[in-house]
Design a protein around this motif. Structure first.
Motif, PDB file in Angstrom:
ATOM      1  N   LEU A   6      12.591  45.773   5.628  1.00 29.25           N
ATOM      2  CA  LEU A   6      12.934  44.654   6.502  1.00 29.25           C
ATOM      3  C   LEU A   6      11.746  43.710   6.686  1.00 29.25           C
ATOM      4  O   LEU A   6      11.914  42.490   6.740  1.00 29.25           O
ATOM      5  CB  LEU A   6      13.413  45.172   7.862  1.00 29.25           C
ATOM      6  N   THR A   7      10.557  44.284   6.776  1.00 32.24           N
ATOM      7  CA  THR A   7       9.358  43.459   6.893  1.00 32.24           C
ATOM      8  C   THR A   7       9.141  42.644   5.631  1.00 32.24           C
ATOM      9  O   THR A   7       8.760  41.472   5.689  1.00 32.24           O
ATOM     10  CB  THR A   7       8.129  44.341   7.173  1.00 32.24           C
ATOM     11  N   THR A   8       9.395  43.268   4.486  1.00 29.63           N
ATOM     12  CA  THR A   8       9.279  42.555   3.214  1.00 29.63           C
ATOM     13  C   THR A   8      10.219  41.364   3.164  1.00 29.63           C
ATOM     14  O   THR A   8       9.816  40.243   2.810  1.00 29.63           O
ATOM     15  CB  THR A   8       9.591  43.507   2.036  1.00 29.63           C
ATOM     16  N   LEU A   9      11.474  41.591   3.530  1.00 28.51           N
ATOM     17  CA  LEU A   9      12.464  40.516   3.492  1.00 28.51           C
ATOM     18  C   LEU A   9      12.140  39.431   4.516  1.00 28.51           C
ATOM     19  O   LEU A   9      12.298  38.233   4.244  1.00 28.51           O
ATOM     20  CB  LEU A   9      13.858  41.084   3.749  1.00 28.51           C
ATOM     21  N   ARG A  10      11.652  39.830   5.682  1.00 21.41           N
ATOM     22  CA  ARG A  10      11.268  38.854   6.703  1.00 21.41           C
ATOM     23  C   ARG A  10      10.110  37.985   6.213  1.00 21.41           C
ATOM     24  O   ARG A  10      10.155  36.748   6.320  1.00 21.41           O
ATOM     25  CB  ARG A  10      10.878  39.584   7.982  1.00 21.41           C
ATOM     26  N   GLY A  11       9.078  38.625   5.676  1.00 16.65           N
ATOM     27  CA  GLY A  11       7.930  37.873   5.177  1.00 16.65           C
ATOM     28  C   GLY A  11       8.300  36.948   4.036  1.00 16.65           C
ATOM     29  O   GLY A  11       7.857  35.795   3.982  1.00 16.65           O
ATOM     30  N   ALA A  12       9.149  37.440   3.124  1.00 18.55           N
ATOM     31  CA  ALA A  12       9.573  36.619   1.991  1.00 18.55           C
ATOM     32  C   ALA A  12      10.417  35.440   2.450  1.00 18.55           C
ATOM     33  O   ALA A  12      10.321  34.341   1.884  1.00 18.55           O
ATOM     34  CB  ALA A  12      10.356  37.478   1.000  1.00 18.55           C
ATOM     35  N   SER A  13      11.237  35.643   3.487  1.00 17.12           N
ATOM     36  CA  SER A  13      12.063  34.548   4.011  1.00 17.12           C
ATOM     37  C   SER A  13      11.197  33.464   4.639  1.00 17.12           C
ATOM     38  O   SER A  13      11.434  32.262   4.447  1.00 17.12           O
ATOM     39  CB  SER A  13      13.065  35.087   5.034  1.00 17.12           C
ATOM     40  N   ILE A  14      10.193  33.868   5.400  1.00 14.74           N
ATOM     41  CA  ILE A  14       9.319  32.904   6.061  1.00 14.74           C
ATOM     42  C   ILE A  14       8.479  32.131   5.047  1.00 14.74           C
ATOM     43  O   ILE A  14       8.398  30.888   5.087  1.00 14.74           O
ATOM     44  CB  ILE A  14       8.412  33.612   7.086  1.00 14.74           C
ATOM     45  N   ILE A  15       7.861  32.840   4.110  1.00 12.92           N
ATOM     46  CA  ILE A  15       7.060  32.173   3.086  1.00 12.92           C
ATOM     47  C   ILE A  15       7.963  31.329   2.186  1.00 12.92           C
ATOM     48  O   ILE A  15       7.588  30.236   1.745  1.00 12.92           O
ATOM     49  CB  ILE A  15       6.275  33.199   2.247  1.00 12.92           C
ATOM     50  N   GLY A  16       9.163  31.828   1.917  1.00 13.44           N
ATOM     51  CA  GLY A  16      10.115  31.058   1.120  1.00 13.44           C
ATOM     52  C   GLY A  16      10.456  29.739   1.783  1.00 13.44           C
ATOM     53  O   GLY A  16      10.602  28.709   1.112  1.00 13.44           O
ATOM     54  N   LEU A  17      10.576  29.743   3.100  1.00 10.40           N
ATOM     55  CA  LEU A  17      10.822  28.503   3.846  1.00 10.40           C
ATOM     56  C   LEU A  17       9.674  27.519   3.671  1.00 10.40           C
ATOM     57  O   LEU A  17       9.892  26.314   3.505  1.00 10.40           O
ATOM     58  CB  LEU A  17      11.011  28.810   5.330  1.00 10.40           C
ATOM     59  N   VAL A  18       8.445  28.030   3.723  1.00  9.57           N
ATOM     60  CA  VAL A  18       7.263  27.179   3.559  1.00  9.57           C
ATOM     61  C   VAL A  18       7.268  26.521   2.180  1.00  9.57           C
ATOM     62  O   VAL A  18       6.909  25.343   2.029  1.00  9.57           O
ATOM     63  CB  VAL A  18       5.974  28.002   3.756  1.00  9.57           C
ATOM     64  N   ILE A  19       7.711  27.269   1.181  1.00 12.69           N
ATOM     65  CA  ILE A  19       7.756  26.740  -0.187  1.00 12.69           C
ATOM     66  C   ILE A  19       8.933  25.787  -0.365  1.00 12.69           C
ATOM     67  O   ILE A  19       8.806  24.695  -0.934  1.00 12.69           O
ATOM     68  CB  ILE A  19       7.871  27.893  -1.205  1.00 12.69           C
ATOM     69  N   CYS A  20      10.097  26.197   0.141  1.00 10.89           N
ATOM     70  CA  CYS A  20      11.352  25.497  -0.136  1.00 10.89           C
ATOM     71  C   CYS A  20      11.501  24.193   0.639  1.00 10.89           C
ATOM     72  O   CYS A  20      12.047  23.217   0.109  1.00 10.89           O
ATOM     73  CB  CYS A  20      12.516  26.433   0.179  1.00 10.89           C
ATOM     74  N   THR A  21      11.015  24.156   1.874  1.00 10.33           N
ATOM     75  CA  THR A  21      11.256  22.994   2.744  1.00 10.33           C
ATOM     76  C   THR A  21      10.729  21.678   2.168  1.00 10.33           C
ATOM     77  O   THR A  21      11.493  20.701   2.061  1.00 10.33           O
ATOM     78  CB  THR A  21      10.672  23.230   4.144  1.00 10.33           C
ATOM     79  N   PRO A  22       9.442  21.577   1.791  1.00  7.82           N
ATOM     80  CA  PRO A  22       8.962  20.295   1.260  1.00  7.82           C
ATOM     81  C   PRO A  22       9.641  19.892  -0.044  1.00  7.82           C
ATOM     82  O   PRO A  22       9.891  18.700  -0.278  1.00  7.82           O
ATOM     83  CB  PRO A  22       7.461  20.532   1.055  1.00  7.82           C
ATOM     84  N   ILE A  23       9.971  20.883  -0.899  1.00  9.13           N
ATOM     85  CA  ILE A  23      10.641  20.566  -2.163  1.00  9.13           C
ATOM     86  C   ILE A  23      12.049  20.052  -1.893  1.00  9.13           C
ATOM     87  O   ILE A  23      12.521  19.106  -2.535  1.00  9.13           O
ATOM     88  CB  ILE A  23      10.678  21.807  -3.083  1.00  9.13           C
ATOM     89  N   THR A  24      12.733  20.679  -0.928  1.00  8.51           N
ATOM     90  CA  THR A  24      14.085  20.251  -0.561  1.00  8.51           C
ATOM     91  C   THR A  24      14.083  18.815  -0.064  1.00  8.51           C
ATOM     92  O   THR A  24      14.928  17.999  -0.456  1.00  8.51           O
ATOM     93  CB  THR A  24      14.656  21.180   0.532  1.00  8.51           C
ATOM     94  N   LEU A  25      13.144  18.486   0.805  1.00  5.23           N
ATOM     95  CA  LEU A  25      13.060  17.134   1.356  1.00  5.23           C
ATOM     96  C   LEU A  25      12.648  16.130   0.292  1.00  5.23           C
ATOM     97  O   LEU A  25      13.185  15.013   0.226  1.00  5.23           O
ATOM     98  CB  LEU A  25      12.065  17.108   2.519  1.00  5.23           C
ATOM     99  N   ALA A  26      11.708  16.512  -0.570  1.00  2.00           N
ATOM    100  CA  ALA A  26      11.199  15.589  -1.591  1.00  2.00           C
ATOM    101  C   ALA A  26      12.251  15.263  -2.642  1.00  2.00           C
ATOM    102  O   ALA A  26      12.250  14.168  -3.211  1.00  2.00           O
ATOM    103  CB  ALA A  26       9.956  16.176  -2.260  1.00  2.00           C
ATOM    104  N   THR A  27      13.149  16.203  -2.909  1.00  2.00           N
ATOM    105  CA  THR A  27      14.164  15.997  -3.946  1.00  2.00           C
ATOM    106  C   THR A  27      15.487  15.483  -3.387  1.00  2.00           C
ATOM    107  O   THR A  27      16.454  15.333  -4.133  1.00  2.00           O
ATOM    108  CB  THR A  27      14.427  17.316  -4.703  1.00  2.00           C
TER     109      THR A  27
END
Length: 305
Positions: free
Chosen positions: A191-212
């Motif tokens: 669960l910690t792995t999935l939580r950490g991956a979700s949070i870091i994934g948001l950091v990666i995904c958010t600017p790319i989503t907005l930029a595209t």
């Protein structure tokens, strides 16, 4: 002895019931995905909400469990790789393919995860060559060839192209499985792995989503599509954490059989909910894929702990 035997049978029954339920939930995400992509929403915008829902839900759970999220550089690197390999990249291609393929074909494609996992294991030499299991991979390849058909269309709108794109997701899931098996830090749970991956994934995904320009605006009046986006996000969290829990309780061999249920439920739910109908060639491909899954399964003796 009778009480022990009774407890064992009860444990096996509940493990099987959980396997069937988990596989059905996982398979239902394929049908829900088909409904979501029907609007033309871009993959990154949908992935953003999937990650956001997962991060929020798992953070709430962690508060009740009083578990911390390790954030050393080593952990951040681990979360980043899991987010990219396990969610952002495979889901992007899944959403692209889902807009052009029936749910049944997507479900058959997902069944190749154990086959890709075996190929990866052979490449990194974590498993030895086995003729029977290689025959399973070959049958999986035959199944995909049958789906593509003798006149496979690999043009920009052809089924062939999008079926190949759909196979990128199970390839990455196969890679992710081995990465998790060999690189998961010893001081964190699933669960910690999935939580950490979700949070870091948001950091990666958010600017790319907005930029595209891929942002999906959920502030408007909700239709069945917006509710489906939320449902799909939550179902992914339930399926992923449920699978990890099943592995911990029953072992990887028993839990890996969820692939059968995911495939069959995806195919039949597509027929029931979306009115999909398949040709005899597709049913033959499904048969080959299921036989291939049987052969690919590792032959360990432990079915339940």
């Amino acid at each position: 002895m009778k009480n022990f035997s009774k407890k064992k049978h009860t444990a096996n029954f509940f493990a099987l019931a959980w396997l069937l339920l988990l596989g059905s939930v996982w398979g239902s995400t394929i049908v829900v995905t088909k409904h979501v992509v029907s609007t033309g929403y871009q993959p990154l915008g949908l992935i953003f909400w999937q990650l956001a829902s997962g991060a929020l839900l798992l953070s709430i759970i962690s508060i009740f469990q009083k578990t911390q999220l390790p954030m050393t550089w080593a952990h951040i690197r681990f979360y980043t790789i899991v987010a990219l390999v396990g969610t952002i990249v495979p889901n992007t291609f899944t959403y692209i393919a889902a807009a052009h393929l029936p749910a049944g074909l997507l479900a058959i494609g997902i069944a190749t995860v154990p086959m890709f996992a075996l190929i990866v294991a052979l490449l990194i030499r974590s498993e030895r060559f086995n003729r029977i299991r290689m025959l399973g991979i070959l049958l999986g390849a035959v199944a995909i060839a049958l789906i593509l058909g003798p006149k496979a269309d690999f043009s920009s709108q052809g089924v062939g192209l999008f079926m190949l794109l759909a196979l990128i997701a199970p390839l990455f899931y196969g890679v992710e499985g081995h990465y998790l098996a060999h690189k998961t830090p010893t001081n964190i749970d699933a669960l910690t792995t999935l939580r950490g991956a979700s949070i870091i994934g948001l950091v990666i995904c958010t600017p790319i989503t907005l930029a595209t320009g891929s942002w999906v605006d959920l502030s408007q009046a909700w239709t069945s599509v917006e509710w489906a986006i939320l449902a799909n996000s939550l179902l992914h969290v339930v399926a992923y954490t449920g699978y990890i829990g099943l592995v911990g309780r029953t072992g990887a061999v028993f839990a890996s059989q969820v692939a059968y249920i995911v495939t069959l439920s995806g195919v039949f739910l597509g027929m029931i909910a979306l009115g999909e109908r398949h040709t005899p060639l597709i049913w033959l491909a499904l048969s080959f894929m299921l036989i291939g899954l049987v052969l690919v399964q590792p032959k360990n003796s432990s079915s339940t702990r």
